[in-house]
Design an enzyme around this catalytic site. Structure first.
Site, PDB file in Angstrom:
ATOM      1  N   ASP A  46       0.875  -1.041   0.131  1.00 45.91           N
ATOM      2  CA  ASP A  46       0.223  -0.013  -0.132  1.00 45.91           C
ATOM      3  C   ASP A  46       0.886   1.139  -0.011  1.00 45.91           C
ATOM      4  OD1 ASP A  46       1.003   0.004   2.498  1.00 45.91           O
ATOM      5  OD2 ASP A  46      -1.233   0.000   3.598  1.00 45.91           O
ATOM      6  N   SER A  47       2.115   1.071  -0.030  1.00 49.55           N
ATOM      7  CA  SER A  47       3.034   2.151  -0.180  1.00 49.55           C
ATOM      8  C   SER A  47       3.018   2.690  -1.423  1.00 49.55           C
ATOM      9  CB  SER A  47       4.435   1.776  -0.016  1.00 49.55           C
ATOM     10  OG  SER A  47       4.951   0.583  -0.712  1.00 49.55           O
ATOM     11  N   ASP A  85      -1.496  -6.422  -0.671  1.00 48.09           N
ATOM     12  CA  ASP A  85      -1.486  -5.931   0.445  1.00 48.09           C
ATOM     13  C   ASP A  85      -3.019  -5.353   0.558  1.00 48.09           C
ATOM     14  OD1 ASP A  85      -0.323  -4.822   2.753  1.00 48.09           O
ATOM     15  OD2 ASP A  85       0.774  -3.310   1.961  1.00 48.09           O
ATOM     16  N   LYS A 115      -1.387  -9.483   2.630  1.00 43.47           N
ATOM     17  CA  LYS A 115      -0.791  -9.151   3.757  1.00 43.47           C
ATOM     18  C   LYS A 115      -1.500  -8.247   4.536  1.00 43.47           C
ATOM     19  CE  LYS A 115       2.512  -5.720   3.867  1.00 43.47           C
ATOM     20  NZ  LYS A 115       1.756  -4.837   5.000  1.00 43.47           N
ATOM     21  N   GLU A 117      -1.457  -5.512   8.482  1.00 40.56           N
ATOM     22  CA  GLU A 117      -0.801  -5.219   9.345  1.00 40.56           C
ATOM     23  C   GLU A 117      -1.296  -5.386  10.755  1.00 40.56           C
ATOM     24  OE1 GLU A 117      -0.249  -0.692   8.797  1.00 40.56           O
ATOM     25  OE2 GLU A 117       0.782  -1.509   6.646  1.00 40.56           O
ATOM     26  N   GLU A 184       8.983  -4.404  10.425  1.00 37.47           N
ATOM     27  CA  GLU A 184       9.406  -3.263  10.013  1.00 37.47           C
ATOM     28  C   GLU A 184      10.115  -2.346  11.058  1.00 37.47           C
ATOM     29  OE1 GLU A 184       6.542  -1.324   7.153  1.00 37.47           O
ATOM     30  OE2 GLU A 184       7.827   0.443   7.085  1.00 37.47           O
TER      31      GLU A 184
HETATM   32  O1  KIV Z   1       3.388  -0.995   1.501  1.00 38.67           O
HETATM   33  C1  KIV Z   1       4.602  -1.748   1.551  1.00 38.67           C
HETATM   34  O2  KIV Z   1       5.232  -1.408   0.406  1.00 38.67           O
HETATM   35  C2  KIV Z   1       5.104  -2.321   2.621  1.00 38.67           C
HETATM   36  C3  KIV Z   1       6.274  -2.953   2.879  1.00 38.67           C
HETATM   37  C4  KIV Z   1       7.303  -1.694   3.009  1.00 38.67           C
HETATM   38  C5  KIV Z   1       6.538  -4.046   3.731  1.00 38.67           C
HETATM   39  O3  KIV Z   1       4.134  -2.783   3.538  1.00 38.67           O
END
Ligand code: KIV
Length: 267
Positions: A46-47, A85, A115, A117, A184
């Site tokens: 989600d980055s 994500d 994934k 969090e 992280e």
């Molecule tokens: O959103 C993302 O790219 C991440 C990674 C940095 C682990 O969660």
């Protein structure tokens, strides 16, 4: 063609002491390049909110954004395990809703795992998503969707109480059946301790060299990102500079009628 990497390979790699390589990436051409280079896994993080959409943080990313970019990456990744994500609000509201959202990410995004969090507060979510056959990657330490609780991007697990909490969370996630955990921005000693105490692999990002694998965001790795560089980021190439110089040369050639030359025209 190389065989597709699966979550079972993650377990095997930890057992055999082979480090796992992961990159967070969002587009078809990058997925193709890094897949052909031999990356083990691509996380469509989600980055993408900051690196593709220009947001301040990850909180504005929607499930639709995640699905769209996961689709693009899945089309380009023939070998790497593709992990979608789950963005903010796509989980943590109700178990029914988040199970459906995870299912949509897999069905429409064509990823092989998801994934999310969080620690002990995520156990019911993980069990529900796993119950419909979707492997889950955990993520603890600095979890960016909690940024407003932390008051900024800050290293986690620095005092003994927080260290204890993260170690406990890691074990609870393992017991809930995640196939790995992203750690992280935590001190390397804590990264090492968690890695040694778990039988599932840890994937570090700013968690030191003793994790079972490493993940970096592609825009950080290639020097394309505008985000302030955290200590753990290594730029392997200066892409901003390369693009800037290429575009300057193009502009100059257009202005001087040097481009297009005969070579680039139709007869
Ligand atoms: O959103 C993302 O790219 C991440 C990674 C940095 C682990 O969660």
């Amino acid at each position: 063609m190389n065989k597709k990497i699966t979550v079972k390979d993650f377990t095997r790699m930890k057992e055999e002491g082979e480090k796992i390589s992961m990159i967070s990436a969002y587009t078809y051409p990058i997925a193709r390049i890094i897949d052909e280079a031999g990356i083990d896994s691509i996380l469509v993080g989600d980055s993408l909110g900051m690196n593709i959409l220009g947001y301040e943080n990850t909180l504005n990313v929607t499930l639709e954004d995640s699905i769209r970019h996961t689709q693009a990456v899945a089309r380009g990744a023939k070998r790497a395990l593709v992990i979608g994500d789950m963005p903010f609000l796509s989980y943590g509201v109700s178990v029914e809703e988040e199970t459906k959202n995870a299912g949509k990410l897999v069905q429409e995004g064509s990823c092989e795992a998801v994934k999310l969090e969080g620690g002990k507060e995520r156990i019911d979510d993980i069990l529900a998503i796993k119950s419909i056959g979707i492997p889950v990657l955990g993520h603890i330490g600095l979890t960016p969707t909690y940024i407003n609780m932390y008051g900024g991007y800050k290293v986690q697990g620095r005092d003994s109480k927080d260290e204890e909490r993260l170690l406990k969370d890691a074990k609870l996630l393992e017991d809930a059946g995640v196939f790995g955990i992203v750690l992280e921005a935590i001190p390397w000693k804590l990264g090492k301790k968690i890695t040694e105490e778990l039988s599932i692999p840890t994937i570090g990002i700013g968690a030191g060299e003793f994790c079972d694998g490493q993940v970096l965001v592609i825009d950080d790795l290639i020097g394309l990102s505008y985000i302030t560089k955290p200590k753990f980021v290594k730029h392997y190439v200066k892409t901003q500079e390369i693009i800037h110089n290429a575009v300057k040369t193009y502009i100059e050639e257009v202005k001087k009628s040097k481009y297009p030359s005969e070579e680039y025209r139709y007869d």
